[in-house]
Motif scaffolding. Structure first.
Motif, PDB file in Angstrom:
ATOM      1  N   MET A   1     -17.656 -55.021  99.223  1.00 42.55           N
ATOM      2  CA  MET A   1     -17.681 -53.685  99.788  1.00 42.55           C
ATOM      3  C   MET A   1     -17.821 -53.796 101.311  1.00 42.55           C
ATOM      4  SD  MET A   1     -20.249 -50.656  98.739  1.00 42.55           S
ATOM      5  CE  MET A   1     -20.818 -49.542  99.945  1.00 42.55           C
ATOM      6  N   ALA A   2     -16.969 -53.126 102.010  1.00 45.32           N
ATOM      7  CA  ALA A   2     -16.989 -53.172 103.471  1.00 45.32           C
ATOM      8  C   ALA A   2     -18.103 -52.273 103.994  1.00 45.32           C
ATOM      9  CB  ALA A   2     -15.648 -52.715 104.029  1.00 45.32           C
ATOM     10  N   THR A   3     -18.773 -52.766 105.021  1.00 52.24           N
ATOM     11  CA  THR A   3     -19.822 -51.953 105.629  1.00 52.24           C
ATOM     12  C   THR A   3     -19.267 -51.256 106.857  1.00 52.24           C
ATOM     13  OG1 THR A   3     -20.594 -53.792 106.969  1.00 52.24           O
ATOM     14  CG2 THR A   3     -21.658 -53.463 104.823  1.00 52.24           C
ATOM     15  N   THR A   4     -19.746 -50.060 107.082  1.00 47.32           N
ATOM     16  CA  THR A   4     -19.327 -49.283 108.236  1.00 47.32           C
ATOM     17  C   THR A   4     -20.393 -49.415 109.307  1.00 47.32           C
ATOM     18  OG1 THR A   4     -18.263 -47.716 106.751  1.00 47.32           O
ATOM     19  CG2 THR A   4     -18.614 -46.997 108.996  1.00 47.32           C
ATOM     20  N   GLU A   5     -19.967 -49.699 110.495  1.00 47.96           N
ATOM     21  CA  GLU A   5     -20.904 -49.858 111.603  1.00 47.96           C
ATOM     22  C   GLU A   5     -21.454 -48.503 112.026  1.00 47.96           C
ATOM     23  OE1 GLU A   5     -20.770 -51.156 116.230  1.00 47.96           O
ATOM     24  OE2 GLU A   5     -19.532 -52.303 114.844  1.00 47.96           O
ATOM     25  N   VAL A   6     -22.748 -48.467 112.279  1.00 44.39           N
ATOM     26  CA  VAL A   6     -23.409 -47.246 112.745  1.00 44.39           C
ATOM     27  C   VAL A   6     -23.468 -47.313 114.262  1.00 44.39           C
ATOM     28  CG1 VAL A   6     -25.521 -45.875 112.687  1.00 44.39           C
ATOM     29  CG2 VAL A   6     -24.799 -47.140 110.645  1.00 44.39           C
ATOM     30  N   ASN A   7     -22.724 -46.428 114.912  1.00 45.86           N
ATOM     31  CA  ASN A   7     -22.752 -46.421 116.378  1.00 45.86           C
ATOM     32  C   ASN A   7     -23.804 -45.419 116.881  1.00 45.86           C
ATOM     33  OD1 ASN A   7     -21.553 -43.830 116.350  1.00 45.86           O
ATOM     34  ND2 ASN A   7     -19.500 -44.701 116.395  1.00 45.86           N
ATOM     35  N   LYS A 111     -17.664 -40.410 107.174  1.00 46.84           N
ATOM     36  CA  LYS A 111     -17.626 -41.769 107.732  1.00 46.84           C
ATOM     37  C   LYS A 111     -18.252 -42.803 106.802  1.00 46.84           C
ATOM     38  CE  LYS A 111     -18.563 -44.633 111.680  1.00 46.84           C
ATOM     39  NZ  LYS A 111     -18.923 -44.696 113.089  1.00 46.84           N
ATOM     40  N   PHE A 112     -19.389 -42.448 106.207  1.00 48.52           N
ATOM     41  CA  PHE A 112     -20.151 -43.445 105.441  1.00 48.52           C
ATOM     42  C   PHE A 112     -19.984 -43.341 103.933  1.00 48.52           C
ATOM     43  CE2 PHE A 112     -22.507 -42.939 109.447  1.00 48.52           C
ATOM     44  CZ  PHE A 112     -22.427 -44.240 109.910  1.00 48.52           C
ATOM     45  N   GLY A 113     -19.453 -42.244 103.439  1.00 45.38           N
ATOM     46  CA  GLY A 113     -19.267 -42.075 101.995  1.00 45.38           C
ATOM     47  C   GLY A 113     -20.578 -42.196 101.244  1.00 45.38           C
ATOM     48  N   ASN A 114     -20.579 -42.988 100.190  1.00 49.24           N
ATOM     49  CA  ASN A 114     -21.773 -43.158  99.358  1.00 49.24           C
ATOM     50  C   ASN A 114     -22.801 -44.112  99.963  1.00 49.24           C
ATOM     51  OD1 ASN A 114     -20.801 -41.421  97.430  1.00 49.24           O
ATOM     52  ND2 ASN A 114     -19.821 -43.034  96.236  1.00 49.24           N
ATOM     53  N   SER A 115     -22.495 -44.668 101.131  1.00 49.72           N
ATOM     54  CA  SER A 115     -23.439 -45.589 101.779  1.00 49.72           C
ATOM     55  C   SER A 115     -24.628 -44.864 102.384  1.00 49.72           C
ATOM     56  CB  SER A 115     -22.723 -46.369 102.898  1.00 49.72           C
ATOM     57  OG  SER A 115     -21.688 -47.139 102.354  1.00 49.72           O
ATOM     58  N   ILE A 116     -24.538 -43.539 102.479  1.00 48.29           N
ATOM     59  CA  ILE A 116     -25.627 -42.759 103.062  1.00 48.29           C
ATOM     60  C   ILE A 116     -25.999 -41.666 102.063  1.00 48.29           C
ATOM     61  CG2 ILE A 116     -24.090 -41.146 104.281  1.00 48.29           C
ATOM     62  CD1 ILE A 116     -26.144 -41.206 106.597  1.00 48.29           C
ATOM     63  N   ASN A 117     -27.292 -41.396 101.998  1.00 49.21           N
ATOM     64  CA  ASN A 117     -27.771 -40.343 101.096  1.00 49.21           C
ATOM     65  C   ASN A 117     -28.483 -39.283 101.925  1.00 49.21           C
ATOM     66  OD1 ASN A 117     -28.668 -38.758  99.026  1.00 49.21           O
ATOM     67  ND2 ASN A 117     -30.195 -40.212  98.287  1.00 49.21           N
ATOM     68  N   LEU A 118     -27.928 -38.097 101.951  1.00 47.75           N
ATOM     69  CA  LEU A 118     -28.518 -36.999 102.700  1.00 47.75           C
ATOM     70  C   LEU A 118     -29.038 -35.912 101.778  1.00 47.75           C
ATOM     71  CD1 LEU A 118     -25.742 -36.760 105.437  1.00 47.75           C
ATOM     72  CD2 LEU A 118     -27.944 -37.917 105.610  1.00 47.75           C
ATOM     73  N   GLU A 119     -29.045 -36.193 100.503  1.00 44.05           N
ATOM     74  CA  GLU A 119     -29.522 -35.223  99.512  1.00 44.05           C
ATOM     75  C   GLU A 119     -31.002 -35.449  99.232  1.00 44.05           C
ATOM     76  OE1 GLU A 119     -27.363 -32.882  98.719  1.00 44.05           O
ATOM     77  OE2 GLU A 119     -25.831 -33.985  99.820  1.00 44.05           O
ATOM     78  N   GLU A 120     -31.683 -34.344  98.926  1.00 46.38           N
ATOM     79  CA  GLU A 120     -33.100 -34.460  98.559  1.00 46.38           C
ATOM     80  C   GLU A 120     -33.190 -34.647  97.058  1.00 46.38           C
ATOM     81  OE1 GLU A 120     -35.994 -31.976 100.336  1.00 46.38           O
ATOM     82  OE2 GLU A 120     -34.572 -31.310 101.843  1.00 46.38           O
TER      83      GLU A 120
END
Length: 121
Positions: A1-7, A111-120
């Motif tokens: 799985m490719a990682t996306t860089e956080v700028n 940008k991040f798809g499922n790599s980030i979770n913004l849900e409570e």
């Protein structure tokens, strides 16, 4: 799985989302308190209508003062109006926060798809 860089910009968006989320929780708590106060003021106003007394004890800060019913009714109406204005202002802020958060979610999930979770949870 490719990682996306956080700028830097992404980090700013993530931090902003966190701040908005914290403020949203504060606004919701304030709304619950103000709504309860509005209910209490309405109940007090109804009780004032059915009372047989010429004067009532009205809470001012930490003390009670005796006021006639007309004065108490005026004071209750003023307090209720102020509370309704505060509720309306808080509801507007809540809606603005939700809108800003939805916009940030779209950007960040884009940008991040499922790599980030913004849900409570």
């Amino acid at each position: 799985m490719a990682t996306t860089e956080v700028n830097w910009e992404d980090q700013q968006h993530i931090c902003a989302f966190g701040r908005f989320n914290t403020r949203l929780h504060e606004v919701n708590a304030e709304l619950r308190a103000k709504s309860k106060m509005a209910e209490d003021l309405e109940e007090a106003s109804n009780e004032l209508i059915i009372t047989d007394d010429d004067a009532v004890q009205y809470s001012v800060g930490e003390t009670f003062v005796a006021v006639d019913n007309d004065t108490a009714e005026t004071m209750l109406e003023k307090a209720a109006d102020e509370t309704r204005e505060e509720v309306a202002k808080l509801e507007k802020e809540r809606d603005e926060l939700k809108s800003a958060m939805a916009e940030l979610k779209t950007k960040l999930y884009g940008k991040f798809g499922n790599s980030i979770n913004l849900e409570e949870d």
